[in-house]
Design a protein around this motif. Structure first.
Motif, PDB file in Angstrom:
ATOM      1  N   LEU A  76       0.892  -1.266   0.256  1.00  0.00           N
ATOM      2  CA  LEU A  76      -0.137  -0.123  -0.028  1.00  0.00           C
ATOM      3  C   LEU A  76       0.876   1.288  -0.117  1.00  0.00           C
ATOM      4  O   LEU A  76       1.908   1.122  -0.092  1.00  0.00           O
ATOM      5  CB  LEU A  76      -0.938  -0.016   1.194  1.00  0.00           C
ATOM      6  CG  LEU A  76      -2.052  -1.054   1.388  1.00  0.00           C
ATOM      7  CD1 LEU A  76      -2.821  -1.200   2.333  1.00  0.00           C
ATOM      8  CD2 LEU A  76      -2.719  -1.289   0.177  1.00  0.00           C
ATOM      9  N   THR A  77       0.266   2.431   0.188  1.00  0.00           N
ATOM     10  CA  THR A  77       0.951   3.662  -0.118  1.00  0.00           C
ATOM     11  C   THR A  77       1.565   4.243   1.376  1.00  0.00           C
ATOM     12  O   THR A  77       2.480   5.121   1.143  1.00  0.00           O
ATOM     13  CB  THR A  77       0.130   4.871  -0.790  1.00  0.00           C
ATOM     14  OG1 THR A  77      -1.037   5.015   0.156  1.00  0.00           O
ATOM     15  CG2 THR A  77      -0.626   4.315  -1.851  1.00  0.00           C
ATOM     16  N   GLY A  78       1.287   3.578   2.259  1.00  0.00           N
ATOM     17  CA  GLY A  78       1.900   3.959   3.459  1.00  0.00           C
ATOM     18  C   GLY A  78       1.288   5.190   4.077  1.00  0.00           C
ATOM     19  O   GLY A  78       1.808   6.499   4.181  1.00  0.00           O
ATOM     20  N   GLU A  79       0.159   5.249   4.704  1.00  0.00           N
ATOM     21  CA  GLU A  79      -0.560   6.288   5.516  1.00  0.00           C
ATOM     22  C   GLU A  79      -0.415   6.342   6.559  1.00  0.00           C
ATOM     23  O   GLU A  79      -0.076   5.414   7.348  1.00  0.00           O
ATOM     24  CB  GLU A  79      -2.029   6.453   4.862  1.00  0.00           C
ATOM     25  CG  GLU A  79      -2.252   6.323   3.276  1.00  0.00           C
ATOM     26  CD  GLU A  79      -1.516   7.693   2.642  1.00  0.00           C
ATOM     27  OE1 GLU A  79      -1.326   8.640   3.311  1.00  0.00           O
ATOM     28  OE2 GLU A  79      -0.856   7.443   1.621  1.00  0.00           O
ATOM     29  N   GLN A  80      -1.136   7.500   7.367  1.00  0.00           N
ATOM     30  CA  GLN A  80      -0.991   7.492   8.833  1.00  0.00           C
ATOM     31  C   GLN A  80      -1.824   6.494   9.732  1.00  0.00           C
ATOM     32  O   GLN A  80      -1.632   6.040  10.781  1.00  0.00           O
ATOM     33  CB  GLN A  80      -1.690   8.846   9.482  1.00  0.00           C
ATOM     34  CG  GLN A  80      -2.942   9.125   8.925  1.00  0.00           C
ATOM     35  CD  GLN A  80      -3.945   8.817   9.282  1.00  0.00           C
ATOM     36  OE1 GLN A  80      -3.991   8.288  10.693  1.00  0.00           O
ATOM     37  NE2 GLN A  80      -5.260   8.749   8.661  1.00  0.00           N
ATOM     38  N   ASN A  81      -2.859   5.678   8.895  1.00  0.00           N
ATOM     39  CA  ASN A  81      -3.768   4.734   9.455  1.00  0.00           C
ATOM     40  C   ASN A  81      -3.235   3.309   9.060  1.00  0.00           C
ATOM     41  O   ASN A  81      -4.194   2.188   9.042  1.00  0.00           O
ATOM     42  CB  ASN A  81      -5.167   4.921   9.047  1.00  0.00           C
ATOM     43  CG  ASN A  81      -5.620   5.197   7.713  1.00  0.00           C
ATOM     44  OD1 ASN A  81      -4.671   5.048   6.883  1.00  0.00           O
ATOM     45  ND2 ASN A  81      -6.826   4.994   7.425  1.00  0.00           N
ATOM     46  N   GLU A  82      -2.251   3.135   8.073  1.00  0.00           N
ATOM     47  CA  GLU A  82      -1.650   1.878   7.719  1.00  0.00           C
ATOM     48  C   GLU A  82      -0.358   1.409   8.551  1.00  0.00           C
ATOM     49  O   GLU A  82      -0.049   2.335   9.537  1.00  0.00           O
ATOM     50  CB  GLU A  82      -1.047   2.203   6.219  1.00  0.00           C
ATOM     51  CG  GLU A  82      -2.337   2.406   5.426  1.00  0.00           C
ATOM     52  CD  GLU A  82      -2.143   2.452   4.210  1.00  0.00           C
ATOM     53  OE1 GLU A  82      -3.017   2.693   2.989  1.00  0.00           O
ATOM     54  OE2 GLU A  82      -0.822   2.433   3.599  1.00  0.00           O
ATOM     55  N   CYS A  83       0.150   0.223   8.059  1.00  0.00           N
ATOM     56  CA  CYS A  83       1.277  -0.299   9.318  1.00  0.00           C
ATOM     57  C   CYS A  83       2.425   0.674   9.505  1.00  0.00           C
ATOM     58  O   CYS A  83       2.830   1.338   8.323  1.00  0.00           O
ATOM     59  CB  CYS A  83       1.746  -1.675   8.692  1.00  0.00           C
ATOM     60  SG  CYS A  83       2.658  -2.612   9.806  1.00  0.00           S
ATOM     61  N   GLY A  84       2.928   0.990  10.608  1.00  0.00           N
ATOM     62  CA  GLY A  84       3.676   2.064  10.873  1.00  0.00           C
ATOM     63  C   GLY A  84       3.502   3.266  11.167  1.00  0.00           C
ATOM     64  O   GLY A  84       4.212   4.194  11.583  1.00  0.00           O
ATOM     65  N   GLY A  85       2.407   3.877  10.714  1.00  0.00           N
ATOM     66  CA  GLY A  85       1.612   5.083  11.006  1.00  0.00           C
ATOM     67  C   GLY A  85       1.336   5.409  12.353  1.00  0.00           C
ATOM     68  O   GLY A  85       0.988   4.538  13.299  1.00  0.00           O
TER      69      GLY A  85
END
Length: 345
Positions: free
Chosen positions: A240-249
């Motif tokens: 995925l694109t890497g957003e604040q509600n994705e893994c690591g966000g």
């Protein structure tokens, strides 16, 4: 975190045009029917041998792509989306954290047809045989040879330093309220540490379930809450694109510098440096907390201010220490090797 690519602008544009016109990848595997269980929306597996027909196709590949007289590193992620559907992402320079040059990645969709998966573009084709992907351009010239890679976090199995608080080592879940052990002695999601924690370093290892039919926040969702207040998201965000509600966000505060999420069923790590917020005698906050996060050994947040508690946090912001909370969002996430090293006074 970004690779060095010896590439002039003319060749880069030509190479990118080659990719943008489309890559048609054929991923070979042993054909298998889709079972009724695999068709269920909530289909979940925690072991590869239970994951079904599509599991063998998903993963990461890396190699070089040729454009004109130049060879450039290329990373490829193949993501299962359930019932024979797939997506692909191509990263010029290499995989995220392994050379990617920062350019917007190329994306496409595909499907499994018998014993192959076809990832569709406008033109071109490729074939995977014996764990490698051969990519051909529209003139039937092979331009890339990519090999499957299985990356492992360099901090897997990291030992707690002297003076650290061991919260979970596989022997019992007694350090957590609501702690439960799986049959294979892993800590299940949905528990809160009995010890309250201040500033220091947290190490935690987690495994995301295989949930190919799920999407978004319903796919391998949990969360690591520092002091029960500030969430570092846990989610199957592979590709995925890497957003604040994705893994690591850092949920609702900051998206990661890059998406370092590995495929589901691969063990991953967070190494988190945390400085607690400071409060005055009147109870008012004088300084925000600070956080630095390494995901699978790569810095994805550096000295980010924690301006507020996460909306769903079980503990409100305050001066007192708080617990480590591992969120239960209804998905079967597993944890191991959890310890906290308090900051020296």
């Amino acid at each position: 975190m970004q690779g060095r690519v010896g590439l002039n602008q003319r060749n880069f544009r030509a190479m990118k045009k080659t990719l943008l016109t489309g890559i048609l990848l054929f991923l070979s595997a042993v054909p298998a029917p889709i079972s009724a269980d695999e068709k269920a929306q909530g289909f979940t597996a925690l072991q590869a041998d239970k994951a079904g027909a599509d599991y063998g196709f998903q993963g990461e590949y890396a190699g070089k792509i040729r454009s004109n007289d130049t060879e450039v590193d290329l990373g490829l992620q193949v993501i299962a989306e359930g019932q024979g559907r797939f997506a692909w992402v191509a990263w010029v320079g290499g995989l995220p954290g392994a050379g990617w040059n920062g350019e917007t990645p190329l994306r496409g969709a595909g499907e499994r047809q018998g014993d192959v998966v076809i990832l569709k573009g406008d033109t071109g084709r490729g074939e995977v045989r014996g764990g490698s992907v051969s990519v051909y351009n529209m003139e039937n010239v092979r331009v890339a040879e990519l090999s499957r890679v299985q990356r492992m976090s360099p901090t897997l199995g990291r030992k707690p330093p002297e003076g650290a608080i061991v919260l979970f080592d596989g022997s019992s879940a007694d350090e957590f309220e609501g702690g439960r052990l799986s049959d294979d002695k892993l800590l299940m999601q949905g528990c809160t540490s009995r010890k309250k924690l201040g500033s220091g370093e947290l190490h935690v290892e987690f495994l995301l379930p295989w949930m190919p039919n799920a999407r978004g926040q319903g796919r391998g969702n949990s969360g690591v809450y520092l002091q029960g207040r500030y969430e570092v998201q846990v989610l199957d965000s592979f590709g995925l694109t890497g957003e604040q509600n994705e893994c690591g966000g850092i949920y609702s505060i900051s998206k990661p510098l890059l998406n370092m999420c590995l495929p589901p069923l691969a063990w991953q790590t967070y190494d988190i440096q945390f400085k607690a917020a400071q409060f005055g005698a009147d109870g008012k906050k004088q300084a925000d907390g600070l956080i630095t996060v390494r995901h699978n050994g790569v810095v994805i947040h550096e000295q980010v201010k924690l301006t507020h508690a996460t909306t769903a946090a079980p503990v409100a912001e305050g001066a007192e220490p708080g617990p480590l909370y591992l969120q239960d969002h209804g998905n079967q996430v597993r944890y191991r090797n959890i310890w906290f090293n308090p900051a020296k006074p």
